[in-house]
Design an enzyme around this catalytic site. Structure first.
Site, PDB file in Angstrom:
ATOM      1  N   CYS A  82       0.862  -1.179   0.000  1.00 17.77           N
ATOM      2  CA  CYS A  82       0.000   0.000   0.000  1.00 17.77           C
ATOM      3  C   CYS A  82       0.898   1.229   0.000  1.00 17.77           C
ATOM      4  O   CYS A  82       1.747   1.379   0.893  1.00 17.77           O
ATOM      5  CB  CYS A  82      -0.857  -0.041   1.265  1.00 17.77           C
ATOM      6  SG  CYS A  82      -1.840   1.442   1.542  1.00 17.77           S
ATOM      7  N   CYS A 195      -1.055   3.878  -6.285  1.00 16.88           N
ATOM      8  CA  CYS A 195      -1.980   3.302  -5.307  1.00 16.88           C
ATOM      9  C   CYS A 195      -2.216   1.866  -5.732  1.00 16.88           C
ATOM     10  O   CYS A 195      -2.516   1.610  -6.906  1.00 16.88           O
ATOM     11  CB  CYS A 195      -3.299   4.073  -5.299  1.00 16.88           C
ATOM     12  SG  CYS A 195      -4.563   3.256  -4.295  1.00 16.88           S
TER      13      CYS A 195
HETATM   14  N1  DGL Z   1      -4.149   0.734  -1.494  1.00 17.66           N
HETATM   15  C1  DGL Z   1      -3.757   1.938  -0.876  1.00 17.66           C
HETATM   16  C2  DGL Z   1      -2.551   2.577  -1.557  1.00 17.66           C
HETATM   17  O1  DGL Z   1      -1.781   1.936  -2.228  1.00 17.66           O
HETATM   18  C3  DGL Z   1      -4.751   3.010  -0.557  1.00 17.66           C
HETATM   19  C4  DGL Z   1      -6.193   2.790  -0.392  1.00 17.66           C
HETATM   20  C5  DGL Z   1      -6.841   3.600   0.728  1.00 17.66           C
HETATM   21  O2  DGL Z   1      -7.084   4.808   0.599  1.00 17.66           O
HETATM   22  O3  DGL Z   1      -7.090   2.968   1.745  1.00 17.66           O
HETATM   23  O4  DGL Z   1      -2.322   3.742  -1.398  1.00 17.66           O
END
Ligand code: DGL
Length: 282
Positions: A82, A195
């Site tokens: 993430c 993301c």
């Molecule tokens: N999957 C997360 C990222 O790579 C973000 C998602 C969220 O806002 O929770 O930033």
């Protein structure tokens, strides 16, 4: 089916953290090449989305989550699959749990900046990631002469989390297209996906961006980094092939998560009742 703990069959696992489904493409690529290594994918649905929270809130959430898990598992490594978690909490996690090798995820700004001919690079992420100074540090390092166009796309994050990866193609295009058009108008010829949730729509991004905008992601880079860490780990312990999807929060497991676990071949557990293994596939 009952287990003594969610560790059953996943000795010395690799832990993957995300607020939801975003890290699964990373987890999948890792498992394809390292099926003998136990792995636990933690979807922190209780705190989704991370992208609207402050750096301090995200670090606090992940430190508490990791502390609880580390009382029960002895991981070989932990991966923040993430970007938002990585820019906000990676340093704090390394400091708090120094014996664990932590691997973070950052937008693929380096290859995107190196490949750009127009010297205009798009970066798409959450609000938290796009506003973080780390993005500009990467840009300065790898493309000091390039213009960075950073866009936050929380609507795409939510769309994916709510099952958008299974939506008809026309719906996916409706979500992605406005962002590609903004980047095209700005003159970008490369786009770094910042993301992990966006990876679930990678084909749509690539198709809409072609032929003038090349799309870069960090999956291969992150998985290689995990593999490097594993090779250099001196005490890997006994390896088994178990893989578990662990959901935070007390809510029942939603049908969508069952479908996802089934598609990825994962056993589902809930963090607050880890002894109960939920059936993914009917
Ligand atoms: N999957 C997360 C990222 O790579 C973000 C998602 C969220 O806002 O929770 O930033």
């Amino acid at each position: 089916m009952f287990h003594t703990d969610f560790l059953d069959g996943v000795d010395n696992p690799i832990l993957f953290f995300d607020s939801g489904i975003g890290g699964l493409p990373y987890f999948k690529r890792f498992r394809e090449r390292n099926s003998g290594v136990g792995a636990i994918y933690i979807a922190d649905r209780d705190h989704f989305p991370y992208g609207h929270k402050t750096r301090e809130e995200i670090a606090g959430i992940l430190i508490r989550l990791a502390a609880g898990l580390l009382q029960r598992v002895k991981p070989q490594a932990a991966v923040l699959a993430c970007n938002t978690a990585s820019v906000s909490a990676l340093d704090a996690l390394r400091e708090t749990f120094p014996s664990i090798p932590w691997v973070g995820t950052v937008p693929a700004i380096k290859p995107a900046a190196l490949a750009s001919e127009t010297r205009c690079v798009g970066v798409l992420g959450t609000d938290r990631t796009i506003e973080d100074s780390y993005i500009m540090e990467l840009a300065k390092k790898y493309g000091p002469d390039a213009k960075i166009v950073g866009l936050a796309a929380p609507d795409i994050v939510r769309f994916v989390e709510e099952g958008g990866e299974r939506a008809p193609e026309a719906e996916k295009e409706r979500m992605v297209s406005p962002y590609i058009e903004r980047l095209r108008t700005a003159g970008a010829d490369t786009l770094a996906l910042g993301c992990t949730h966006f990876l679930l729509l990678l084909d749509t991004f690539r198709r809409l961006a072609a032929p003038d905008i090349a799309v870069f992601d960090s999956v291969e880079g992150v998985v290689r980094r995990i593999e490097d860490v594993l090779e250099s780990a001196s005490n890997c312990g006994q390896r088994t092939a178990g893989a578990v999807l662990l959901l935070t929060g007390s809510a029942p497991v939603e049908p969508l998560w069952r479908k996802r676990a089934c598609a990825f071949g994962l056993d589902i557990r809930r963090l607050d009742s880890p002894h109960v293994s939920e059936k993914a596939c009917e």
